[in-house]
Design a protein around this motif. Structure first.
Motif, PDB file in Angstrom:
ATOM      1  N   GLY A 290      58.905  80.591  24.301  1.00  0.00           N
ATOM      2  CA  GLY A 290      58.405  80.910  22.969  1.00  0.00           C
ATOM      3  C   GLY A 290      58.047  82.370  22.876  1.00  0.00           C
ATOM      4  N   ASP A 291      59.058  83.196  23.072  1.00  0.00           N
ATOM      5  CA  ASP A 291      58.886  84.652  23.030  1.00  0.00           C
ATOM      6  C   ASP A 291      60.262  85.278  22.882  1.00  0.00           C
ATOM      7  N   SER A 292      60.387  86.193  21.929  1.00  0.00           N
ATOM      8  CA  SER A 292      61.720  86.718  21.610  1.00  0.00           C
ATOM      9  C   SER A 292      62.343  87.516  22.756  1.00  0.00           C
TER      10      SER A 292
ATOM     11  N   GLY B 150      64.755  83.427  22.943  1.00  0.00           N
ATOM     12  CA  GLY B 150      63.426  83.120  22.448  1.00  0.00           C
ATOM     13  C   GLY B 150      63.464  82.014  21.413  1.00  0.00           C
TER      14      GLY B 150
END
Lengths: 466, 192
Positions: A127-129, A143
């Motif tokens: 959950g992170d680009s 992400g």
């Protein structure tokens, strides 16, 4: 027809295809952190189901942690609660957590590779680009949002449509003072911040193959800054040498078997891409951004665009708005402009090679009086290594402040912020309005260019110092 | 998730390109551990000055504009993957966001929260941005059309058939993925 690197991995991970819909894509490895996971854990619990494959999840606390006194309780109440919730959720659901104080804690995209968790041929999400970082190993890594975190919790799968494929080949040799960060800032400036939206990008070419793994991670890390879902590089001997012996890398005969498998991960000669771009490595100079998206970058000796030279009306508006926020004048060079802060850190540039690069420039010199310099190592392991190599002494002698591992001033969730109106040369990945603190003005650059600014207190061409 | 029905509404124009998710919801508001209440900080640093006073010329502070359809410049939602951006837009009361293209992760996040991202051509986007504030627009998901009610000017928009069914019925991907766990297990076995 031959297959691309991307498709070789993608095809192996399709569980099934939904008619007139996306494909069910299996995820090998799921990385989580404190900020984008709490609502997903809650969602799963509200549905009364268990995590499907908790052993394929690895957690760390990085986005919202202080970089001072990590052994003490976190002062900010909301941050403390969020980090505690990660610990509680991981304990309750059987997820391995490298939390604050653990020797493996660090920025999620730094620890995955350094632990050997990140491996060629995998599908990985977080959950992170900037999950695109892991593509440097020849993995499909991207992400996702929190609803998708919940989907992976529930099923170890995501519903995904096949993206378009782009190949960016960087050929030739880099000139002195030009490093991976400059390559990717140059590419984003060419393509614009939305130029690769809808695509997954493979980086190729002799200049990419010549890069170390950590440099490749810097390139793939910023794929998202041109809108790409992810970036990837075919694994090779450099990849295998980097991985060998890391804690979670395969061992013994399993290692040999895996390497043989990984050697098949490359784009076939006749693979077709929806878009092909060629970049001449020799044309790239040290880069710096002047605007409020990562595509607004120039060579460090160049000038901010003159507005009357920008043909597109909308683009002119974008640049004018950015310059107003940045307090910069159109048509003027950035060189010699005073800066008040230098931030060396983030999932883009906080690995040992980045810090060695900085130390190489500043050794025996002292920072300029007018600038605050903060170094935030990407992980506990990087922090330990700088001590082992004596780099901490070099940084301290230069007047730099060394902090503990975390995302820190890259996104300013904790107290590490740049004050309103002040300038920061930053090795991070985003120069959006307010990204490093409300009103903060960010100039993105390489660790070398950041080191040069630390010494002179102004935007500097590092080639004059090395 | 609530089922998406046809929306007819006035629009809120935001003629800015590359609106990133840090502008939609700044990182300092991501410390919350629930999905609720993000609407009050939507576009926080464009909406309020450093002292917390509303910025008068920002569109959300203009009482003359209101509606369930946000219309913004191209590359809307770029940057961070934070789903808080979609939550804050939906929590504020928008049901539809229109742009000439969306960042991939934002688009998925919006769809997963029943917020419909509608992609239109640059020319149609300009028409929408130039509408009179009292003009209304209708977004019909079943027909996949967006219509300026006053003039009848219309464009079709694309959406994946599966996602469309989900939105129209209020289904989410997790229900589906949970239902195919046995197939996923079979897949896992086949890889060993």
């Amino acid at each position: 027809m031959g297959k691309s690197l991307f498709d070789k991995i993608w095809d192996k991970h399709v569980v099934k295809s939904i008619p007139d819909g996306p494909e069910v894509l299996y995820i090998d490895c799921h990385l989580i952190h404190e900020v984008t996971s709490p609502q997903a854990f809650k969602g799963i619990e509200n549905r009364g189901v268990s995590l499907f494959r908790p052993k394929q999840i690895l957690a760390t606390a990085d986005h919202n942690v202080p970089t001072l006194n990590q052994h003490l309780p976190i002062k900010d109440e909301l941050s403390r609660k969020q980090v505690q919730m990660l610990s509680d959720n991981c304990a309750r659901h059987g997820v391995e957590l490298y939390g604050l104080g653990h020797r493996y804690q660090g920025i999620v995209h730094v620890i995955g590779p350094e632990l050997g968790v990140t491996q060629p041929g995998m599908t990985m999400v977080c959950g992170d680009s900037h999950t695109s970082t892991h593509g440097a190993f020849g993995a499909i890594a991207f992400g996702i949002g929190t609803s998708e975190v919940e989907m992976v919790f529930a099923s170890q799968c995501l519903l995904q449509s096949h993206p378009k494929l782009m190949r960016i080949s960087v050929e030739g040799e880099l000139s002195k003072g030009v490093v991976a960060k400059d390559i990717i800032l140059y590419i984003i400036a060419q393509l614009t911040s939305g130029g690769a939206t809808g695509y997954f990008v493979e980086f190729a070419g002799s200049a990419i193959r010549a890069l170390s793994m950590e440099a490749r991670m810097t390139i793939c890390n910023m794929s998202i800054e041109m809108g790409a879902r992810g970036g990837m590089i075919a694994p090779d001997e450099t990849t295998f040498a980097y991985m060998k012996g890391r804690p979670f890398a395969p061992q013994g005969t399993e290692w040999d078997r895996k390497v043989a498998e990984w050697k098949e991960l490359y784009s076939d000669g006749d693979a077709i891409f929806d878009e092909e771009i060629f970049i001449d490595a020799a044309a790239i100079e040290p880069m710096i951004t002047y605007g409020t998206n990562p595509g607004l970058g120039i060579g460090v000796t160049g000038s901010v665009p003159a507005l009357d030279k920008v043909p597109d009306e909308n683009e002119k508006k974008v640049i004018a708005k950015a310059l107003q926020y940045m307090g910069l004048e159109a048509g003027k060079p950035l060189l010699d402009m005073p800066v008040q802060h230098v931030f060396i850190g983030s999932c883009t540039n906080s690995r040992i090679e980045d810090l060695r690069m900085v130390a190489g420039v500043i050794k025996g010199r002292h920072k300029h009086d007018g600038v605050n310099v903060m170094i935030v190592p990407g992980s506990q392991q990087v922090a330990a290594q700088i001590v082992e190599e004596g780099l901490d002494k070099v940084f301290e002698a230069a007047g730099f402040v060394i902090r503990q591992a975390g995302c820190s001033a890259c996104l300013g969730m904790n107290e590490d912020k740049v004050p309103a109106g002040e300038y920061c040369v930053s090795t991070s990945n985003r120069n959006f309005e307010g990204r490093q603190g409300a009103g903060a003005r960010t100039l993105l650059a390489s660790p070398l260019t950041a080191a040069a600014a630390a010494l002179t207190g102004k935007v500097t061409d590092v080639r004059e110092l090395i | 998730m609530k089922a998406f029905t046809t929306i007819s509404s006035r629009i809120v124009p935001l003629p800015i390109e590359n609106v990133d998710t840090d502008q939609i919801i700044p990182a300092r508001f991501l410390k919350a551990t629930t999905k609720e209440g993000f609407g009050e900080n939507l576009f926080r640093d464009w909406r309020y000055d450093a002292s917390g006073a509303p910025v008068r010329d920002f569109i959300l502070n203009n009482p003359l504009y209101e509606g369930q359809i946000l219309v913004a410049g191209k590359n809307f939602g770029c940057g961070s993957s934070r789903e808080h951006a979609a939550w804050s837009i939906a929590d504020y009361g928008f049901k539809v966001v229109v742009s000439s293209f969306f960042a991939d992760i934002f688009r998925n996040n919006a769809l997963n929260n029943g917020l419909l991202p509608v992609v239109v051509t640059d020319a149609f986007l300009q028409k929408l941005l130039n509408l009179d504030r009292m003009d209304t627009v209708t977004v019909d998901l079943a027909a996949q059309t967006i219509t300026i009610d006053g003039t009848g000017e219309q464009e079709g928009f694309a959406i994946n058939g599966y996602k469309k069914t989900c939105l129209l019925n209020g289904y989410d991907d997790i229900d589906y993925l949970l239902s195919i766990r046995p197939e996923i297990e079979t897949y896992e076995q086949s890889r060993k």
